[in-house]
Design a protein around this motif. Structure first.
Motif, PDB file in Angstrom:
ATOM      1  N   PRO A   1     -12.916   6.988 -12.995  1.00 44.97           N
ATOM      2  CA  PRO A   1     -12.182   8.251 -13.171  1.00 44.97           C
ATOM      3  C   PRO A   1     -10.692   8.101 -12.924  1.00 44.97           C
ATOM      4  CG  PRO A   1     -13.295   8.230 -11.056  1.00 44.97           C
ATOM      5  CD  PRO A   1     -13.748   6.989 -11.784  1.00 44.97           C
ATOM      6  N   ILE A   2      -9.930   9.031 -13.488  1.00 41.23           N
ATOM      7  CA  ILE A   2      -8.491   9.079 -13.271  1.00 41.23           C
ATOM      8  C   ILE A   2      -8.215   9.521 -11.834  1.00 41.23           C
ATOM      9  CG2 ILE A   2      -6.356  10.284 -13.901  1.00 41.23           C
ATOM     10  CD1 ILE A   2      -7.469  10.477 -16.737  1.00 41.23           C
ATOM     11  N   ILE A   3      -7.367   8.782 -11.143  1.00 40.36           N
ATOM     12  CA  ILE A   3      -7.004   9.130  -9.768  1.00 40.36           C
ATOM     13  C   ILE A   3      -5.818  10.083  -9.802  1.00 40.36           C
ATOM     14  CG2 ILE A   3      -6.216   8.227  -7.547  1.00 40.36           C
ATOM     15  CD1 ILE A   3      -7.525   5.555  -8.352  1.00 40.36           C
ATOM     16  N   LYS A   4      -5.970  11.244  -9.167  1.00 41.42           N
ATOM     17  CA  LYS A   4      -4.897  12.237  -9.164  1.00 41.42           C
ATOM     18  C   LYS A   4      -3.631  11.673  -8.508  1.00 41.42           C
ATOM     19  CE  LYS A   4      -7.775  16.385  -9.248  1.00 41.42           C
ATOM     20  NZ  LYS A   4      -8.141  17.636  -8.539  1.00 41.42           N
ATOM     21  N   ASN A   5      -2.504  12.131  -9.032  1.00 41.11           N
ATOM     22  CA  ASN A   5      -1.187  11.742  -8.515  1.00 41.11           C
ATOM     23  C   ASN A   5      -0.863  10.268  -8.760  1.00 41.11           C
ATOM     24  OD1 ASN A   5      -0.797  14.383  -7.508  1.00 41.11           O
ATOM     25  ND2 ASN A   5      -1.932  13.842  -5.639  1.00 41.11           N
ATOM     26  N   ASN A   6      -1.636   9.655  -9.658  1.00 39.20           N
ATOM     27  CA  ASN A   6      -1.342   8.258 -10.005  1.00 39.20           C
ATOM     28  C   ASN A   6      -1.041   8.223 -11.496  1.00 39.20           C
ATOM     29  OD1 ASN A   6      -1.112   5.543 -10.307  1.00 39.20           O
ATOM     30  ND2 ASN A   6      -3.233   5.057  -9.845  1.00 39.20           N
ATOM     31  N   ARG A   7       0.182   8.531 -11.860  1.00 41.49           N
ATOM     32  CA  ARG A   7       0.533   8.701 -13.258  1.00 41.49           C
ATOM     33  C   ARG A   7       0.887   7.399 -13.977  1.00 41.49           C
ATOM     34  NH1 ARG A   7      -2.230  12.843 -14.529  1.00 41.49           N
ATOM     35  NH2 ARG A   7      -1.715  14.713 -13.349  1.00 41.49           N
ATOM     36  N   ASN A   8       1.034   6.315 -13.238  1.00 41.18           N
ATOM     37  CA  ASN A   8       1.359   5.068 -13.937  1.00 41.18           C
ATOM     38  C   ASN A   8       0.113   4.244 -14.250  1.00 41.18           C
ATOM     39  OD1 ASN A   8       0.646   4.129 -11.452  1.00 41.18           O
ATOM     40  ND2 ASN A   8       2.615   3.184 -10.954  1.00 41.18           N
ATOM     41  N   TYR A   9      -1.045   4.711 -13.812  1.00 32.72           N
ATOM     42  CA  TYR A   9      -2.328   4.078 -14.120  1.00 32.72           C
ATOM     43  C   TYR A   9      -2.326   2.584 -13.820  1.00 32.72           C
ATOM     44  CZ  TYR A   9      -2.932   8.479 -16.569  1.00 32.72           C
ATOM     45  OH  TYR A   9      -3.005   9.810 -16.868  1.00 32.72           O
ATOM     46  N   SER A  10      -1.681   2.212 -12.738  1.00 32.23           N
ATOM     47  CA  SER A  10      -1.675   0.808 -12.345  1.00 32.23           C
ATOM     48  C   SER A  10      -3.041   0.454 -11.766  1.00 32.23           C
ATOM     49  CB  SER A  10      -0.579   0.549 -11.317  1.00 32.23           C
ATOM     50  OG  SER A  10      -0.822   1.300 -10.154  1.00 32.23           O
ATOM     51  N   PHE A  11      -3.384  -0.800 -11.851  1.00 28.22           N
ATOM     52  CA  PHE A  11      -4.643  -1.263 -11.262  1.00 28.22           C
ATOM     53  C   PHE A  11      -4.464  -2.710 -10.833  1.00 28.22           C
ATOM     54  CE2 PHE A  11      -4.830  -2.741 -15.582  1.00 28.22           C
ATOM     55  CZ  PHE A  11      -5.582  -3.909 -15.559  1.00 28.22           C
ATOM     56  N   LYS A  12      -5.345  -3.145  -9.942  1.00 27.02           N
ATOM     57  CA  LYS A  12      -5.288  -4.521  -9.480  1.00 27.02           C
ATOM     58  C   LYS A  12      -5.954  -5.411 -10.512  1.00 27.02           C
ATOM     59  CE  LYS A  12      -6.127  -7.603  -5.620  1.00 27.02           C
ATOM     60  NZ  LYS A  12      -6.608  -7.782  -4.258  1.00 27.02           N
ATOM     61  N   ARG A  13      -5.150  -6.219 -11.153  1.00 26.75           N
ATOM     62  CA  ARG A  13      -5.643  -7.082 -12.227  1.00 26.75           C
ATOM     63  C   ARG A  13      -6.499  -8.206 -11.652  1.00 26.75           C
ATOM     64  NH1 ARG A  13      -2.861  -7.369 -17.022  1.00 26.75           N
ATOM     65  NH2 ARG A  13      -3.557  -8.980 -18.466  1.00 26.75           N
ATOM     66  N   ASP A  14      -7.639  -8.463 -12.283  1.00 26.99           N
ATOM     67  CA  ASP A  14      -8.511  -9.567 -11.900  1.00 26.99           C
ATOM     68  C   ASP A  14      -8.151 -10.769 -12.777  1.00 26.99           C
ATOM     69  OD1 ASP A  14     -10.565 -11.383 -11.431  1.00 26.99           O
ATOM     70  OD2 ASP A  14     -12.081  -9.830 -11.191  1.00 26.99           O
ATOM     71  N   ASP A  15      -7.540 -11.785 -12.188  1.00 25.68           N
ATOM     72  CA  ASP A  15      -7.063 -12.933 -12.957  1.00 25.68           C
ATOM     73  C   ASP A  15      -8.195 -13.808 -13.494  1.00 25.68           C
ATOM     74  OD1 ASP A  15      -4.424 -12.193 -12.594  1.00 25.68           O
ATOM     75  OD2 ASP A  15      -4.213 -13.335 -10.728  1.00 25.68           O
ATOM     76  N   GLU A  16      -9.424 -13.545 -13.034  1.00 27.47           N
ATOM     77  CA  GLU A  16     -10.564 -14.321 -13.514  1.00 27.47           C
ATOM     78  C   GLU A  16     -11.123 -13.777 -14.830  1.00 27.47           C
ATOM     79  OE1 GLU A  16     -11.862 -17.215 -12.248  1.00 27.47           O
ATOM     80  OE2 GLU A  16      -9.960 -17.094 -11.164  1.00 27.47           O
ATOM     81  N   VAL A  17     -10.675 -12.597 -15.253  1.00 28.29           N
ATOM     82  CA  VAL A  17     -11.190 -12.007 -16.491  1.00 28.29           C
ATOM     83  C   VAL A  17     -10.688 -12.804 -17.693  1.00 28.29           C
ATOM     84  CG1 VAL A  17     -11.077  -9.994 -18.023  1.00 28.29           C
ATOM     85  CG2 VAL A  17     -11.523  -9.678 -15.576  1.00 28.29           C
ATOM     86  N   GLY A  18     -11.644 -13.285 -18.485  1.00 27.06           N
ATOM     87  CA  GLY A  18     -11.295 -14.061 -19.671  1.00 27.06           C
ATOM     88  C   GLY A  18     -11.865 -13.487 -20.947  1.00 27.06           C
ATOM     89  N   ALA A  19     -12.522 -12.321 -20.839  1.00 28.46           N
ATOM     90  CA  ALA A  19     -13.088 -11.677 -22.028  1.00 28.46           C
ATOM     91  C   ALA A  19     -13.266 -10.189 -21.762  1.00 28.46           C
ATOM     92  CB  ALA A  19     -14.426 -12.305 -22.402  1.00 28.46           C
ATOM     93  N   VAL A  20     -13.166  -9.410 -22.822  1.00 26.24           N
ATOM     94  CA  VAL A  20     -13.450  -7.976 -22.779  1.00 26.24           C
ATOM     95  C   VAL A  20     -14.553  -7.696 -23.789  1.00 26.24           C
ATOM     96  CG1 VAL A  20     -12.571  -5.647 -23.231  1.00 26.24           C
ATOM     97  CG2 VAL A  20     -11.122  -7.331 -22.071  1.00 26.24           C
ATOM     98  N   ILE A  21     -15.627  -7.053 -23.325  1.00 23.81           N
ATOM     99  CA  ILE A  21     -16.708  -6.628 -24.220  1.00 23.81           C
ATOM    100  C   ILE A  21     -16.704  -5.112 -24.282  1.00 23.81           C
ATOM    101  CG2 ILE A  21     -19.196  -6.518 -24.606  1.00 23.81           C
ATOM    102  CD1 ILE A  21     -19.478  -9.213 -23.264  1.00 23.81           C
TER     103      ILE A  21
END
Length: 271
Positions: A97-117
């Motif tokens: 879900p969208i977190i209130k008061n967080n308008r830049n939609y930043s997230f902690k990137r997982d550097d191990e991700v090598g594919a998106v399904i």
């Protein structure tokens, strides 16, 4: 979950006549095990190896690539289960879900991700689009779609968006095209021809959707049988016959029948 009359008996009769039957579905919401249980409940004879579903095909595709990183999933638990069975790590299943008061939609990137399904996801959200597109900004990250079915047939004139609607959202913001696992695309064609050694000249593709089932059969050189109990109507076929569009000509089946069960009398004559 009600089977169409005589549908199971038709498929089981094909098998009793010595024909190999494969169940090919674009549905990414179930694993092969879950589809097998459904077949058993509906009295269709099947084994796990007879079932090609896009959750499993996604895992197989990554295995074929020698993939050893992590997958970000927009999709169902079924995709996660099939990845786990293949020994592939994953993240992303479930609500985001969208977190209130967080308008830049930043997230902690997982550097191990090598594919998106991307598959069917009832929890699809703006944050998931942000994450998928951000991972896919790296051209080395694989982009996989389970299928591109636009919508589901439902009653009461309600439109239920399908996986294809979600895939197009991600393709648009990622500015990339996904490799599609399901009908009628190349990967599932390769699986049918190479892994199962299907002989196109002796194969009949049965389905109810023109741009997945019939188009796959046409591209593979199979004979095609349209059943009129789903998406595509006979009026559609008549319109394509009058069309000058080469793409629409590929939607025209070799045969059609009102319902799969209507084949039973003819098969009994053979038997």
């Amino acid at each position: 979950m009600n089977p169409l009359p005589n549908a199971a008996e038709v498929i089981n009769t094909f098998q009793s006549l010595g024909k190999k039957v494969l169940y090919v579905t674009n549905n990414s919401r179930k694993t092969r095990e879950e589809f097998l249980k459904k077949c058993q409940v509906l009295n269709f004879k099947a084994t796990k190896e007879d079932i090609l579903c896009t959750a499993n095909l996604s895992a197989c595709y990554l295995q074929d690539l020698g993939f050893n990183k992590k997958v970000y999933i927009i999709g169902s638990k079924a995709i996660a289960k099939e990845l786990e069975e293949a020994g592939i790590l994953h993240v992303g299943v479930g609500p985001d879900p969208i977190i209130k008061n967080n308008r830049n939609y930043s997230f902690k990137r997982d550097d191990e991700v090598g594919a998106v399904i991307v598959g069917f996801d009832e929890h699809f959200s703006y944050p998931k689009m942000v994450k998928a597109a951000s991972y896919l900004n790296d051209p080395n990250v694989y982009f996989i779609a389970t299928n591109t079915d636009e919508r589901f047939p439902v009653a009461n004139n309600i439109v239920i968006p399908g996986t294809g609607s979600i895939v197009r959202c991600i393709e648009s913001c990622a500015e990339r095209k996904a490799v599609v696992m399901g009908k009628p695309e190349q990967y599932i064609t390769d699986v049918l021809i190479k892994r199962f050694q299907v002989n196109p000249e002796r194969t009949l593709m049965i389905g109810d959707r023109h741009n997945t089932d019939i188009l796959l059969g046409t591209r593979c050189g199979f004979k095609t049988l349209l059943v009129l109990t789903g998406i595509t109507s006979l009026e559609d076929v008549d319109r394509w016959k009058q069309s000058c569009c080469k793409q629409e000509k590929e939607f025209i089946p070799d045969y059609y029948i009102e319902s799969l069960g209507d084949l039973l009398p003819y098969l009994k004559k053979i038997k």
